[in-house]
Each structure stands twice: as C-alpha cells, then as structure tokens.
Write a protein that holds these residues in place. Structure first.
Motif, PDB file in Angstrom:
ATOM      1  N   LYS A  67       0.815  -1.209   0.000  1.00 48.70           N
ATOM      2  CA  LYS A  67       0.000   0.000   0.000  1.00 48.70           C
ATOM      3  C   LYS A  67       0.851   1.263   0.000  1.00 48.70           C
ATOM      4  O   LYS A  67       2.013   1.248   0.409  1.00 48.70           O
ATOM      5  CB  LYS A  67      -0.937   0.004   1.213  1.00 48.70           C
ATOM      6  N   LEU A  68       0.232   2.335  -0.446  1.00 51.18           N
ATOM      7  CA  LEU A  68       0.848   3.653  -0.401  1.00 51.18           C
ATOM      8  C   LEU A  68      -0.212   4.700  -0.081  1.00 51.18           C
ATOM      9  O   LEU A  68      -1.411   4.435  -0.150  1.00 51.18           O
ATOM     10  CB  LEU A  68       1.558   3.972  -1.725  1.00 51.18           C
ATOM     11  N   ASP A  69       0.249   5.874   0.325  1.00 57.23           N
ATOM     12  CA  ASP A  69      -0.632   7.018   0.587  1.00 57.23           C
ATOM     13  C   ASP A  69      -0.366   8.078  -0.480  1.00 57.23           C
ATOM     14  O   ASP A  69       0.770   8.242  -0.930  1.00 57.23           O
ATOM     15  CB  ASP A  69      -0.341   7.632   1.963  1.00 57.23           C
ATOM     16  N   ILE A  70      -1.415   8.808  -0.862  1.00 59.20           N
ATOM     17  CA  ILE A  70      -1.276   9.885  -1.837  1.00 59.20           C
ATOM     18  C   ILE A  70      -1.818  11.186  -1.250  1.00 59.20           C
ATOM     19  O   ILE A  70      -2.887  11.195  -0.628  1.00 59.20           O
ATOM     20  CB  ILE A  70      -2.005   9.557  -3.152  1.00 59.20           C
ATOM     21  N   TYR A  71      -1.073  12.261  -1.452  1.00 54.20           N
ATOM     22  CA  TYR A  71      -1.473  13.603  -1.040  1.00 54.20           C
ATOM     23  C   TYR A  71      -1.574  14.441  -2.324  1.00 54.20           C
ATOM     24  O   TYR A  71      -0.592  14.562  -3.068  1.00 54.20           O
ATOM     25  CB  TYR A  71      -0.432  14.222  -0.108  1.00 54.20           C
ATOM     26  N   ASN A  94       7.553   2.912   8.312  1.00 56.50           N
ATOM     27  CA  ASN A  94       6.374   2.956   7.457  1.00 56.50           C
ATOM     28  C   ASN A  94       6.311   4.295   6.734  1.00 56.50           C
ATOM     29  O   ASN A  94       7.152   5.172   6.944  1.00 56.50           O
ATOM     30  CB  ASN A  94       5.100   2.708   8.273  1.00 56.50           C
ATOM     31  N   SER A  95       5.304   4.447   5.910  1.00 55.47           N
ATOM     32  CA  SER A  95       5.210   5.595   5.015  1.00 55.47           C
ATOM     33  C   SER A  95       4.869   6.899   5.720  1.00 55.47           C
ATOM     34  O   SER A  95       4.843   7.946   5.070  1.00 55.47           O
ATOM     35  CB  SER A  95       4.145   5.319   3.953  1.00 55.47           C
ATOM     36  N   ARG A  96       4.616   6.873   7.034  1.00 59.75           N
ATOM     37  CA  ARG A  96       4.122   8.069   7.711  1.00 59.75           C
ATOM     38  C   ARG A  96       5.094   8.627   8.746  1.00 59.75           C
ATOM     39  O   ARG A  96       4.713   9.412   9.614  1.00 59.75           O
ATOM     40  CB  ARG A  96       2.764   7.762   8.351  1.00 59.75           C
ATOM     41  N   GLY A  97       6.356   8.212   8.667  1.00 58.82           N
ATOM     42  CA  GLY A  97       7.339   8.730   9.609  1.00 58.82           C
ATOM     43  C   GLY A  97       8.682   8.973   8.949  1.00 58.82           C
ATOM     44  O   GLY A  97       9.088   8.241   8.046  1.00 58.82           O
ATOM     45  N   LEU A  98       9.381  10.017   9.395  1.00 61.02           N
ATOM     46  CA  LEU A  98      10.724  10.329   8.914  1.00 61.02           C
ATOM     47  C   LEU A  98      11.480  11.051  10.010  1.00 61.02           C
ATOM     48  O   LEU A  98      11.063  12.130  10.471  1.00 61.02           O
ATOM     49  CB  LEU A  98      10.668  11.194   7.659  1.00 61.02           C
ATOM     50  N   VAL A 107       3.893  17.258   6.788  1.00 58.73           N
ATOM     51  CA  VAL A 107       5.007  17.696   5.952  1.00 58.73           C
ATOM     52  C   VAL A 107       4.741  17.329   4.492  1.00 58.73           C
ATOM     53  O   VAL A 107       4.927  18.140   3.578  1.00 58.73           O
ATOM     54  CB  VAL A 107       6.328  17.057   6.431  1.00 58.73           C
ATOM     55  N   LEU A 108       4.288  16.099   4.255  1.00 62.43           N
ATOM     56  CA  LEU A 108       4.008  15.662   2.895  1.00 62.43           C
ATOM     57  C   LEU A 108       2.844  16.455   2.295  1.00 62.43           C
ATOM     58  O   LEU A 108       2.862  16.797   1.104  1.00 62.43           O
ATOM     59  CB  LEU A 108       3.697  14.165   2.884  1.00 62.43           C
ATOM     60  N   ALA A 109       1.843  16.758   3.116  1.00 63.05           N
ATOM     61  CA  ALA A 109       0.725  17.568   2.635  1.00 63.05           C
ATOM     62  C   ALA A 109       1.185  18.965   2.254  1.00 63.05           C
ATOM     63  O   ALA A 109       0.703  19.552   1.270  1.00 63.05           O
ATOM     64  CB  ALA A 109      -0.366  17.638   3.701  1.00 63.05           C
ATOM     65  N   ASP A 110       2.137  19.513   3.006  1.00 72.71           N
ATOM     66  CA  ASP A 110       2.674  20.839   2.678  1.00 72.71           C
ATOM     67  C   ASP A 110       3.404  20.814   1.337  1.00 72.71           C
ATOM     68  O   ASP A 110       3.330  21.766   0.560  1.00 72.71           O
ATOM     69  CB  ASP A 110       3.609  21.303   3.792  1.00 72.71           C
ATOM     70  N   VAL A 304      14.951  21.025   9.115  1.00 68.93           N
ATOM     71  CA  VAL A 304      14.305  22.017   8.254  1.00 68.93           C
ATOM     72  C   VAL A 304      15.167  22.313   7.030  1.00 68.93           C
ATOM     73  O   VAL A 304      14.666  22.422   5.902  1.00 68.93           O
ATOM     74  CB  VAL A 304      14.022  23.309   9.051  1.00 68.93           C
ATOM     75  N   ARG A 305      16.475  22.420   7.245  1.00 62.94           N
ATOM     76  CA  ARG A 305      17.375  22.731   6.130  1.00 62.94           C
ATOM     77  C   ARG A 305      17.400  21.594   5.121  1.00 62.94           C
ATOM     78  O   ARG A 305      17.375  21.833   3.899  1.00 62.94           O
ATOM     79  CB  ARG A 305      18.783  22.999   6.662  1.00 62.94           C
ATOM     80  N   ALA A 306      17.442  20.353   5.599  1.00 55.72           N
ATOM     81  CA  ALA A 306      17.450  19.205   4.684  1.00 55.72           C
ATOM     82  C   ALA A 306      16.167  19.161   3.866  1.00 55.72           C
ATOM     83  O   ALA A 306      16.192  18.881   2.657  1.00 55.72           O
ATOM     84  CB  ALA A 306      17.632  17.907   5.464  1.00 55.72           C
ATOM     85  N   LEU A 307      15.055  19.433   4.515  1.00 54.24           N
ATOM     86  CA  LEU A 307      13.783  19.456   3.800  1.00 54.24           C
ATOM     87  C   LEU A 307      13.762  20.577   2.763  1.00 54.24           C
ATOM     88  O   LEU A 307      13.329  20.373   1.618  1.00 54.24           O
ATOM     89  CB  LEU A 307      12.633  19.618   4.795  1.00 54.24           C
ATOM     90  N   GLN A 308      14.266  21.746   3.142  1.00 50.79           N
ATOM     91  CA  GLN A 308      14.294  22.879   2.208  1.00 50.79           C
ATOM     92  C   GLN A 308      15.210  22.587   1.025  1.00 50.79           C
ATOM     93  O   GLN A 308      14.860  22.862  -0.130  1.00 50.79           O
ATOM     94  CB  GLN A 308      14.758  24.144   2.934  1.00 50.79           C
ATOM     95  N   ASP A 309      16.384  22.019   1.299  1.00 49.05           N
ATOM     96  CA  ASP A 309      17.305  21.688   0.209  1.00 49.05           C
ATOM     97  C   ASP A 309      16.684  20.665  -0.737  1.00 49.05           C
ATOM     98  O   ASP A 309      16.868  20.733  -1.959  1.00 49.05           O
ATOM     99  CB  ASP A 309      18.617  21.144   0.778  1.00 49.05           C
TER     100      ASP A 309
END
Length: 320
Positions: A67-71, A94-98, A107-110, A304-309
């Motif tokens: 399974k997978l989730d889609i945003y 799982n697909s909902r944690g990092l 975060v994924l929704a953003d 935050v920086r890793a996500l922004q990069d």
C-alpha cells in the motif's frame, strides 16, 4: 436432565424460521476478485490538499497487500510527483514517519500544497522477503502511480524520489536501476533523486568493523557471510548501476553519521561525476544519522534545512 436442557435450547434455536422477505443481495463480477472495495476515507489538510491512505498498488501471492498514501489537490492536473521511501534498516518503519519530524503526514501535505502530487510507499521488509524484493516493490509503486496519473493529477514524465537511510538506498536504486526500454510515462524510471544518509557501496567503510556489524546486511541479502555474498553485494549497491543516463542526484548526509558514514555519499558523488551525471552533495555539520544531535536547536534546524534543500532541488529539476 442436563442433556435434555441442552437439546431443548438447541432445538428451539434451530426451529426459529428464517426472516421472510429479505433476500440476500450481491453483485457478481466476471471472475475472481481481490480488489479492496472498502472506501478510503480522504483526510483534508490546509491548502486544499487531500490525503488518500492505504491504496493498494500491488498484490503478490503469499504476502500482505502493498500500500501507499497519496497527497494531492483534487482537480489539479499534470503536477510533478514526489515519492517518499521510508527508512528503518529495511526491517521497520512505514510511510508516515521520517526522522524526528513530529507530524510527517503534514510535511508531505505541505509539499503537495506547493504544487506537487506526493506519494509515500510501504514495501516488503527484510523479515518478509530478501532483496531485491524491496526495490521491486518501489518500482511497482512507480509504475502504479504512472498508470493512475490521471486520477491523482500526476504528470507521469516528472517523478522525483527521496528517502532516508534504507529508504535512501532504495531511492538511489530507483534512480539508477530501472527499465529504460519502456516509455518514460509507463515505466519505473524517475527523473531526480534525493537520498538522505543512504548506503551506496556496501564494500566501503570508514574504519575496520567487526563481522557482526555486517550481519544485518547479509540477512537482508539472504546469505551467510561476505564470502557467500559477493554477487549480491555488487547487485545491491547503487554505485554499481550508475551510468551516463543516471538522473540528477542530491546527496544529503550528516557530518557525524556513525551508522552510515559520510564516505558513502562521497564515493557515490565521485561515481556520478565520473559518468557525467548531474550531482551535488551537502554534508550537514554536527549531526549524526537521522539528523540527530545533542543540541536540540541544531537537530531542528538541520531537519528544516534538509527538507528545504530537498524541495529546492525538486523545484529546480521538476519545475523548470
């Protein structure tokens, strides 16, 4: 007397007539069906983003449904897709944690609100199946997402992948080991990869390590030891699949990573550049595996920086 009482109760139960006038109803198809018809309840996020959880992208006999989730934004069309591949040593996660993100689905929704379709995939863990099952599952998810691109507003020609640790390894594998004989909009190739603290060459270490350190890898590959694992170790290393057609890479790593040392990112960068593949590397100072640090503010700012990069690189490659 006890037998008579039991018989009396049972006989009374069996003598109750069936409810009349209520025939069963059932729609019958043309063949065997294992499709999950239970409605997936969408979850609303800010910016008009809707998350659809637990969509089955593959059914493999003998295993749980994958399974997978889609945003995505309902009604949006032709948006580049970002696929997240979770870490956890190929054994958990799982697909909902990092890492330490407190609410990773948000975060994924953003990311979806920024103009992307976003998916997060679950795959068979090493306790369920040995490698290359995990890479095969990711490839199957990419093909499924392309096949359903119209439903979720995805541009099938613009797909990027990112993931952490074991997911970083699978991210790199998705980028370097794909079927290029198939048209882009139908196959499992991707257009950009951003692995976080991944493993790229299973023969490289930063220092001598005891044999027990390699047991999880041998278990992952289904072999006993290094001598029994030569071909498997070559096949599992993304570095061994790099060629001139490899898509752009951004390699992110922590300076103090003790689990997967920065030398992994450095050798992968050298390999990518040697074939002319577009590649960059960022080493974040003072942080360990998972962007962990004793300094809480440093840990937070690195997340935050890793996500922004990551987003900036996707913007550059997927939204020119």
């Amino acid at each position: 007397m006890r037998k008579l009482l039991l018989c009396g109760a049972l006989c009374a139960l069996l003598s109750v007539p069936a409810q009349a006038g209520k025939p069963v109803t059932a729609e019958v198809g043309k063949g065997w069906s294992q499709d999950d018809k239970l409605p997936k309840q969408p979850v609303a996020f800010p910016g008009g983003v809707v998350a659809v959880p637990d969509l089955t992208y593959a059914t493999i006999p003998g295993y749980r449904a994958l399974k997978l989730d889609i945003y995505h934004k309902q009604g949006a069309k032709d948006r580049p897709l970002i696929l997240y591949i979770h870490g956890g040593g190929w054994a958990v996660g799982n697909s909902r944690g990092l890492a330490a993100f407190a609410d990773f689905p948000a975060v994924l929704a953003d990311l979806a609100a920024r103009g992307y379709a976003v998916a997060a995939v679950n795959y068979r863990l090493k306790g369920e199946a040995i490698f290359p099952a995990q890479s095969q599952d990711v490839d199957a998810a990419i093909r499924w997402l392309r096949a359903n691109a119209g439903t979720y507003g995805i541009d099938p020609k613009r797909i990027g992948v990112f993931g952490d640790s074991a997911g970083g390894h699978l991210t790199a594998m998705a980028a370097v080991d794909c079927d290029r004989s198939v048209a882009v909009e139908k196959g499992d190739c991707v257009q950009v990869a951003v692995p976080w603290y991944g493993i790229y060459d299973f023969t490289v270490t930063d220092k001598p390590r005891p044999p027990e350190d390699f047991k999880p890898i041998h278990d992952f590959l289904g072999c006993k030891d290094a001598a029994d694992c030569v071909e498997e170790i070559k096949a599992v290393g993304p570095i061994n699949h790099v060629d001139a057609k490899t898509p752009p890479f951004l390699l992110l790593h922590g300076e103090l990573d003790a689990a997967v040392p920065p030398i992994q990112a450095k050798v992968m960068l050298d390999k990518l550049k040697s074939v002319g593949a577009p590649a960059r590397m960022v080493i974040y100072p003072g942080v360990n595996h998972g962007w962990m640090a004793q300094d809480v503010e440093l840990m937070r700012s690195t997340h935050v920086r890793a996500l922004q990069d990551t987003v900036d690189f996707f913007d550059e490659v997927l939204k020119p």
